[in-house]
Design an enzyme around this catalytic site. Structure first.
Site, PDB file in Angstrom:
ATOM      1  N   GLY A 129       0.824  -1.220   0.000  1.00  0.00           N
ATOM      2  CA  GLY A 129       0.000   0.000   0.000  1.00  0.00           C
ATOM      3  C   GLY A 129       0.847   1.254   0.000  1.00  0.00           C
ATOM      4  N   CYS A 130       1.868   1.250   0.847  1.00  0.00           N
ATOM      5  CA  CYS A 130       2.720   2.441   0.971  1.00  0.00           C
ATOM      6  C   CYS A 130       3.384   2.748  -0.352  1.00  0.00           C
ATOM      7  CB  CYS A 130       3.819   2.229   1.988  1.00  0.00           C
ATOM      8  SG  CYS A 130       3.211   1.587   3.525  1.00  0.00           S
TER       9      CYS A 130
END
Lengths: 150, 172
Positions: free
Chosen positions: A43-44
């Protein structure tokens, strides 16, 4: 969570090159502290990649972005290189998450940051705070542009 | 590309409705707007799923180059094929085989689609192609797209591979 209008909590953190960046270095320009859980987590990666794509637009708005997570400076360096990022990444490594805690962006039971961002004005006053409902939800770049335009 | 000119700002806005500038195919009452990237394997999978559904599909480019270095080049190949009326053929070719995405592979694909190769080469490097891709990308940023694939169905945003509920809604 810290409130808009309050003084930005002081900090002094090393970036991916090991250089110390302090709150007072942000004086005189608009800054965005982007809090994210961990380097290399899927996600990051998307979050910072998206901001990287429109970095010129952030600069055109007079804003400088900094990523903040609990990872070390060495980890940040490797993450930056793998993902082709130029956004400086600050290591909130020791005491772990201390700055994120001061900004209300730390999740104690998980040991990493929330996903969100804080806009700090040239006067070092907090202008805008955004925290995602869950760390899985990535704040779109549009939300930062909305905050900068407000 | 930046600045204060109208239309260049990246503050929130819903995805624009399909217009003549869009790549549209399929028939159906429901319109699915897809923001995708030819180097993204999940996009290829979703593209195949959507092909089976009775929907009107709009494809918009959302190349994330720091993550997928060839994404913008591939989007430009799609646009260059579009200028010879073969966008969807190139689109299907790229999603159909993501293991061969270098320049010689693009030339091979262009030959297979019987494109004028010189024109394809000029068009894929043209300012017009880049502008077209940026138009899509920036509309996605404004609509809050943060990853690919992202679908918009009747104003709702869906991230990633559609689940059973969404597929059912789309007639699958």
């Amino acid at each position: 969570m810290i409130a808009p209008g309050s003084k930005a909590p002081d900090f002094s953190l090393r970036d991916q090159e090991g250089k110390l960046i302090s709150l007072r270095d942000l004086e005189g320009r608009t800054s965005v502290l982007v809090f994210y859980p961990l380097d290399f987590s899927p996600g990051c990666t998307d979050q910072l990649n998206i901001y990287q794509e429109v970095l010129e637009d952030f600069e055109a708005q007079g804003a400088t972005l900094y990523g903040v997570s609990v990872d070390s400076a060495f980890c940040h360096k490797a993450f930056q290189e793998r993902e082709g990022l130029t956004i400086p990444l600050l290591a909130d490594f020791e005491p772990k998450g201390e700055v994120a805690r001061a900004y209300g962006m730390y999740i104690d039971e998980r040991g990493h940051n929330e996903r969100g961002f804080v806009v700090i004005g040239p006067d070092l006053v907090v202008k805008h705070v955004h925290k995602s409902p869950t760390p899985l939800e990535i704040p779109g770049a549009n939300l930062i542009f909305d905050a900068l335009a407000a | 590309m930046s600045g204060d000119a109208e239309g260049s700002r990246l503050s929130s806005a819903p995805p624009p409705p399909p217009d003549e500038g869009d790549h549209v195919r399929g028939k159906g009452a429901i319109v699915v707007i897809e923001y995708g990237d030819y180097e993204c394997p999940y996009c290829a999978r979703v593209d195949r799923m959507l092909a089976e559904l009775p929907v009107r599909r709009v494809f918009r480019h959302f190349p994330v180059t720091s993550k997928h270095p060839r994404a913008r080049v591939l989007a430009a190949a799609g646009e260059a094929a579009a200028s010879q009326g073969r966008f969807w053929e190139m689109h299907d070719s790229l999603f159909g085989d993501q293991g061969h995405l270098d320049d010689p592979h693009l030339w091979r694909r262009a030959r297979e689609l019987e494109l004028d190769l010189d024109r394809f080469e000029a068009d894929r490097r043209s300012a017009a192609a880049m502008e077209r891709i940026q138009r899509d990308f920036r509309s996605g940023i404004r609509a809050g797209v943060t990853t690919t694939p992202t679908l918009f169905v009747e104003g709702e945003r869906f991230v990633g591979v559609p689940d059973a509920a969404l597929l059912g809604r789309l007639g699958g």
